[in-house]
Scaffold this active site. Sequence first.
Site, PDB file in Angstrom:
ATOM      1  CG  HIS A   1      -1.788  -1.183   1.356  1.00 57.53           C
ATOM      2  ND1 HIS A   1      -2.979  -1.349   0.685  1.00 57.53           N
ATOM      3  CD2 HIS A   1      -1.598  -2.318   2.095  1.00 57.53           C
ATOM      4  CE1 HIS A   1      -3.502  -2.532   1.005  1.00 57.53           C
ATOM      5  NE2 HIS A   1      -2.678  -3.129   1.856  1.00 57.53           N
TER       6      HIS A   1
ATOM      7  CB  SER B   1      15.469  20.683 -15.513  1.00 53.85           C
ATOM      8  OG  SER B   1      14.671  21.843 -15.603  1.00 53.85           O
TER       9      SER B   1
ATOM     10  CE  LYS C   1      14.083  17.216 -11.593  1.00 53.20           C
ATOM     11  NZ  LYS C   1      12.912  17.636 -12.381  1.00 53.20           N
TER      12      LYS C   1
ATOM     13  CD  GLU D   1      10.458  10.125 -16.112  1.00 56.23           C
ATOM     14  OE1 GLU D   1      10.404  10.599 -14.972  1.00 56.23           O
ATOM     15  OE2 GLU D   1      10.634  10.819 -17.135  1.00 56.23           O
TER      16      GLU D   1
END
Length: 426
Positions: free
Chosen positions: A155, A277, A283, A290
Site C-alpha cells: 500500500h 532540466s 535535475k 520513464e
Amino acid sequence: MKLWEKGIPTDKQIEQFTVGNDRDLDLVLAKYDALGSIAHAKMLGQIGLLTNAETESLVTALEKIIIDVEKGNFVIEDSFEDVHSKIEYMLTVKLGDAGKKIHTARSRNDQVLVDVHLYLKDEIKVLKEQVRTLFDLMMESADKYQNVLLPGYTHLQIAMPSSFGMWFSAYAESLIDDITMLNAALKIVDQNPLGSAAGYGSSFPIDRTFTTKELGFETLKYNAVAAQMSRGKSEKILAFAMSSVAATLSKFSMDVCLYMSQNFDFITLPAHLTTGSSIMPHKKNPDVFELIRGKCNKIQALPYEITLITNNLPSGYHRDLQLLKEGLFPAIQNLKACLDIAIFSIKDIKVKDNILSDKKYNYLFTVDTLNEMVVAGMPFRDAYKAVAEQLENGTYESPKETKHTHEGSINNLCLAEIKDKMNKAY
C-alpha cells in the site's frame, strides 16, 4: 500491378484506402515472402507443375531478391499493391512464363500467412534472447547485492524488510513467466499454413508436408480453414506474450523511477542514463526508464486492440485482418528497443548501503519481533498485541536483522534454483 487485376480500373481513393500503409509494413515481410516462394516453387517442381529448369531459375531469382532485401535495396513502389505483387512482377519480368507460374496453387491469403508466421517466429526468438540476457543481468545483480537490505512496501507503506537481491531476483523470476508466454506464442506460429490458399485448399495435388519441412515449421496447420483462422489468433497470442514482457519491464521501470527519487533515495543512476532540466540545474531525470514504462504500457494495450479488430469476424478471410500489421509490427520493434535499453542500463544501477539506518525503517522488523515471541512460546495473537502496544507507547526496539530460512525468503533467495528454472523454460 495487382494480383487480382482484371483490366477494370480501380478508383484512386478506394485504392489508397484499401492499401493504406501496407507497402511500408510489407518491407519487413519481403525476405519471408521470397523464402515462402522458394519452398512453393520447389514443391511445384516436385509435383510436376514446374520443370526443373523453371524451378531452378525461380529459386535463383528469389535468392537474389533476398540478398537485395538484406542489403536494403528492395523497394515497393506506389504502383504495386503489396510485397507479393512486387515480387511476382520481378519474377515475371526476369523469367517470363516461369514467373507467371509462381502463384499456381497459392493465394495471397496463404502467402501473407506464411510470411507473417515466419516473421513472427524469428522475432519471438530474438525477444527470447533479449529476455534471457536481461534475466542473466538481473541475476548477477541479485547475487551481488543479496545482502544489501531494502525496505519492502505494501500500500506504499513501510511493510517488511527486503533486499536488493530479493528485488532483482523477483524481476528475474518474473521474466521466466514471460519466456513461458513467448514459448506458447512460438508454438502457435510454428505451424505451416501454406497450401490453404484462399482458406479452402486447392484442387492441385500439392505436397504441404514438403513445404512444412522446407520452411522449417514444426508441424502443419492441417485444416485449410483452421490455417486461415490462424490469422488474427497468432497475432493476438503473441500480443499477450509481449504484453507480459512489457508488464514486467514497466513495473521494474516504475520501481527505478520511485527508488531514484530523493524521497526514497535507494539507488542512483550515472549521468549518461539521466537527462537534465532546461531551468533547474540540479535535475537528473530517469527519462530512459520513464520511456520504457510509457512504451511498455502502450504495448499492453495491443491485445485489446487486436481483440476488437478480430473478435466478431466469422471464419474465412476478411480485409480487417490487414490492419493487424499496423499495431503489431511497430510494437515488436518498440519492445525490442525497450529490452535493449534495459539491458544497456541495468548494469549501471548503483544501490545504496545502510538505507535501513534511518529510524523510520525500524517498524520493518515488527513481524520478525512477534515471530520470535511465538517461537518462544507466546500465542501469535498475544504476540501481535504485545508488539502493537510497544509501538503505541514508544518502547519498541527493532532487531534490524532477519532470520528467514524458507525458500525464496530474504535469507534464502534460491538463486541457483531460479537459474535452473529459467534454463528449463528457455
